[in-house]
Enzyme design. Structure first.
Site, short mmCIF file in Angstrom:
data_model
loop_
_atom_site.label_atom_id
_atom_site.label_comp_id
_atom_site.label_asym_id
_atom_site.label_seq_id
_atom_site.Cartn_x
_atom_site.Cartn_y
_atom_site.Cartn_z
N ASP A 360 48.91 -133.50 -11.25
CA ASP A 360 47.82 -133.32 -12.20
C ASP A 360 46.61 -134.10 -11.71
OD1 ASP A 360 47.21 -132.27 -15.06
OD2 ASP A 360 46.46 -134.33 -15.06
N LEU A 361 45.42 -133.50 -11.77
CA LEU A 361 44.21 -134.16 -11.30
C LEU A 361 43.80 -135.28 -12.26
CD1 LEU A 361 41.96 -131.20 -10.07
CD2 LEU A 361 43.47 -132.67 -8.74
N ASP A 403 43.93 -127.88 -14.31
CA ASP A 403 43.93 -128.80 -13.18
C ASP A 403 45.34 -129.30 -12.90
OD1 ASP A 403 44.21 -130.27 -15.46
OD2 ASP A 403 42.84 -131.88 -14.88
#
Length: 511
Positions: A360-361, A403
């Site tokens: 996950d960003l 994202d």
């Protein structure tokens, strides 16, 4: 692994149709072959039917010509047999000189082979031998079959006889068919097959009447010999015409059997037909060739068009399938593809262990808020490329959310190797991303790792536990790598799972 799995999916997609074009051409060729064979068969049947019809026509022509010849024999003797003078000199009285002169005239004018005068008492009174007339009295039964002719003619005579003043007469021959007053057919006479015609001696003007009782009969005949065959064939124009004595049938070619008055075979006429030797194949073959070429052009044209349509359909379906299994922004596999490949990987357990990396960003929301969604899209595409390059062929990188990325990794899954790989992913994403010539942005990456089968052996469990590990990385401060196996407190993990269902990590942590 991406190319391999994608090739597997594409292969499955196009397999039902990959041979359609080839099949269309095969069917076209088969159609042409079947049609050509059918045309040849039809040509064979037509040729055979044509030959049979030609032979049937020749047989009909021969029967008609033979019938004309028989009628001619009767016609040649009518002048003698239908005459008051003949009744007087052949029936009422027997005048040998009149007989000789009359028989000589028949022989010389009509070229008859045999003339016989038969009395009502079943005696042959006179008969010719070539140009000589012999006056005799011999029984009718010395000539085989002659008794049958006499009996038939007597029955016919009784039907035609009429009573007139002074005796009996015969109904007029005018307007009636010869078969109603004469007998015609075939006999063995003097050991030779012959055509004959026989009729009673009757008056024409009834100045002389017939006595009561059986009629006096005149029989004329022509031997079936070369002279007669030549005369017949002048009308028929066959390639050849012969006569074979005795019973039997010709196995090849047209023929006509003849029977005597008792139904016994005398012999057969046979001939070589010009029609049989004249084949219709020179006419049929060009037609078959033209039709086959036209059909081939049409069939292969249709097959070529089907091939084009099939190729276009395959390309369209391949594109649609790609779009259905891939994220349109990043080009990575989407959640649907991820779920399918995860199920396939689970089915290969325990023979092929693998790991699920949940990524996950970090700090992505400020990029969107500050620079806009176009810049956010650029960041997503850049991150996707970096993740794919870092994972390589041993794993499938998927974008499963805005994202959020997931990796199915099938390389070595020992903790040390996965740690290096995860840190490589974190490092590659952390590098600045240039969004213009002057501006760049920085985002981070948190990773949670679950290994199969040690951390789970079904898809739902592995996804849940990789998500718990990701949550742990977020808790530890982002840019971190966590393994599900490192979560020591089950109760805390259960609580984190409950919280995970209540809110996503990014919502909980403000990312």
């Amino acid at each position: 692994m991406n190319d391999k799995k994608q090739g597997y999916i594409d292969e499955n997609a196009k397999k039902p149709r990959q041979h359609i074009s080839r099949l269309a051409f095969l069917l076209a060729g088969l159609l042409i072959a079947v049609t050509s064979v059918s045309l040849v068969f039809v040509g064979f049947i037509a040729s055979r039917a044509s030959t049979q019809q030609a032979v049937a026509n020749e047989k009909r022509l021969f029967r008609s010509t033979l019938s004309d010849r028989l009628r001619a024999i009767v016609r040649d003797q009518v002048e003698l047999t239908s005459s008051d003078v003949s009744v007087q000199n052949l029936v009422r009285e027997f005048d040998p000189d009149f007989v000789r002169k009359s028989f000589d005239d028949l022989w010389s004018e009509h070229h008859l082979s045999k003339v016989m005068l038969i009395s009502g008492g079943d005696k042959v009174l006179a008969e010719t031998f070539e140009d000589y007339t012999h006056i005799i009295q011999r029984p009718v039964n010395e000539t085989p079959g002659l008794e049958i002719v006499v009996d038939k003619l007597r029955d016919m005579y009784r039907r035609n006889r009429v009573r007139v003043p002074g005796g009996f007469g015969h109904r007029s021959l005018r307007g009636i068919d010869q078969s109603e007053y004469a007998i015609m057919g075939f006999l063995q006479i003097d050991g030779k097959p012959a055509l004959f015609g026989a009729m009673p001696v009757i008056p024409d003007n009834h100045e002389v009447t017939l006595p009561d009782g059986p009629p006096t009969i005149l029989l004329s005949a022509r031997y079936i010999e070369d002279k007669l065959l030549k005369r017949l064939n002048r009308q028929l124009k066959f390639a050849s015409l012969t006569f074979v004595n005795g019973p039997g049938e010709r196995e090849i070619g047209p023929f006509h059997p003849v029977l005597d008055q008792s139904g016994e075979p005398i012999g057969i006429f046979q001939w070589d037909s010009k029609t049989i030797s004249t084949s219709i194949w020179p006419t049929i073959i060009p037609v078959i060739a033209v039709l086959s070429i036209a059909l081939a052009a049409l069939a292969f044209g249709i097959a070529w068009r089907i091939g084009q349509l099939t190729t276009s359909l395959q390309m369209s379906e391949r594109q649609n399938r790609y779009l259905a299994l891939h994220d349109s922004l990043s080009g990575l596999s989407n959640r649907l593809h991820f779920n399918r490949m995860l199920e396939a990987s689970v089915r290969s357990l325990p023979a092929r262990p693998f790991a699920v990396l949940h990524c996950d960003l970090d700090n992505f929301k400020p990029v969107n808020d500050t620079f806009g969604h176009a810049t956010g899209d650029l960041v997503i595409k850049t991150v996707a490329t970096r993740l794919k390059d870092a994972v390589g062929d041993q794993g499938l990188v998927c974008r499963v959310g805005g994202d959020e990325f997931m990796v199915i990794y099938q390389g070595p899954i020992n903790k040390a190797h996965l740690t290096r790989l995860s840190r490589m992913l974190v490092a590659s994403v952390s590098d600045p991303i240039f969004v213009s010539e002057k501006d760049s942005v920085n985002v981070g990456l948190s990773v949670g790792v679950a290994r199969a089968p040690s951390d789970g052996s079904n898809a739902e469990t592995l996804v849940g536990r990789s998500d718990q590990a990701l949550y742990q990385s977020k808790v530890k401060g982002r840019g971190q790598v966590s393994f599900y196996s490192d979560i020591r407190e089950p109760q805390t993990a259960s609580q984190m799972l409950i919280r995970l269902h209540e809110t996503s990590p990014r919502q909980a942590l403000g990312t």
